[in-house]
Design an enzyme around this catalytic site. Structure first.
Site, PDB file in Angstrom:
ATOM      1  N   HIS A 127       6.781  -0.204   6.707  1.00 16.02           N
ATOM      2  CA  HIS A 127       7.137  -0.031   5.296  1.00 16.02           C
ATOM      3  C   HIS A 127       5.917   0.140   4.405  1.00 16.02           C
ATOM      4  CE1 HIS A 127       6.012  -4.262   4.436  1.00 16.02           C
ATOM      5  NE2 HIS A 127       6.533  -4.517   5.627  1.00 16.02           N
ATOM      6  N   ASP A 128       6.040   1.066   3.462  1.00 10.97           N
ATOM      7  CA  ASP A 128       5.067   1.305   2.395  1.00 10.97           C
ATOM      8  C   ASP A 128       3.765   1.929   2.868  1.00 10.97           C
ATOM      9  OD1 ASP A 128       6.635  -0.046   0.159  1.00 10.97           O
ATOM     10  OD2 ASP A 128       6.433  -1.699   1.567  1.00 10.97           O
ATOM     11  N   GLY A 145       2.501  -2.651   7.751  1.00 12.37           N
ATOM     12  CA  GLY A 145       2.922  -2.342   6.393  1.00 12.37           C
ATOM     13  C   GLY A 145       1.766  -2.117   5.430  1.00 12.37           C
TER      14      GLY A 145
END
Length: 270
Positions: A127-128, A145
């Site tokens: 994520h991200d 992440g």
């Protein structure tokens, strides 16, 4: 909703939600599943047995091979169903068994992949993550992440990157590198944990860097790694290189900006 291959390029066994937005030129292989919040641009091909879900936007002329999972929720216990996103640009190649997760509310909420990237099998983007343009990720590269990857970065096979680490443009890792610290632009690294070995001079030549720009990169390497300077001293030395190497002004600015934004807790690969 299943549509005829002869009309739309969607295989009869693919399951494409009626709310998904696919350009009429998109090709979807057998047994692929595409969710309601997915958008796919013109000319993109999606292989067999893929799952594309979440709020995922895929641009034009991408080639997504079989057995990929794109847009699944983040592997983050704090995630509570927020409508975060995965955004993939144009002309990317994504080989088999890759997993790209959507973003998380603890950051910008978007995992982003730019344009013209070559991503080999079994790559994970958590994520991200923010990936630039013209990168190459070899097999089994794994990004935790919030990792930021600049343009033209090359990751050797089985590279593992710790969360929140940044990789500067034109940097490169050798096979099985383990990154716990930021990797400055142009630097080649290897090891567990990774250590700086050289600068990516051959890659710069192939990308059309002039001799003067390459000379400036060599001087940056000397300041960072050969003269036993502190990071602050090295930054001052690098900032002054434009007087001798005016063609390299943008390269120097890129390096000094990268170093200015390095966390004192994380530091750089040295």
């Amino acid at each position: 909703m299943t549509q005829s291959v002869s009309v739309t390029g969607i295989h009869p066994t693919a399951l494409v939600d009626s709310k998904a937005e696919l350009d009429s030129s998109v090709s979807v292989g057998p047994y692929t599943v595409i969710g309601p919040h997915v958008k796919v641009g013109a000319g993109t091909t999606i292989g067999a047995h893929c799952v594309i879900e979440g709020h995922t936007t895929i641009g034009r002329d991408n080639r997504i091979f079989q057995f990929n999972s794109l847009g699944a929720i983040p592997q983050d216990k704090k995630y509570a169903g927020e409508p975060c996103e995965l955004v993939i640009g144009d002309r990317n190649t994504v080989r088999e068994f890759c997993t790209f997760n959507i973003g998380s509310p603890g950051d910008a909420g978007v995992t982003r992949v730019g344009n013209d990237n070559w991503i080999m099998a079994y790559v994970h983007l958590a994520h991200d993550c923010q990936v630039g343009n013209n990168t190459i990720f070899a097999n089994n590269s794994q990004l935790a992440g919030h990792v930021h990857v600049g343009d033209w970065v090359i990751l050797g096979g089985f590279t593992v990157v710790h969360q929140f680490v940044r990789l500067g443009a034109h940097s490169m890792t050798a096979m099985c590198s383990l990154l716990f610290a930021d990797l400055p632009p142009f630097v080649m690294t290897q090891g567990q944990p990774a250590e700086a070995r050289s600068m990516n001079f051959e890659g710069l030549r192939r990308r059309g860097f002039s001799p003067d720009r390459i000379a400036a990169v060599k001087a940056m390497h000397k300041a960072l790694y050969r003269e036993d300077l502190t990071l602050e001293q090295a930054k001052l030395r690098i900032a002054g290189l434009t007087d001798k190497h005016p063609e390299a002004e943008q390269d120097v600015q890129m390096m000094t900006s990268f170093l200015d934004h390095t966390s004192p807790h994380r530091g750089i690969v040295r």
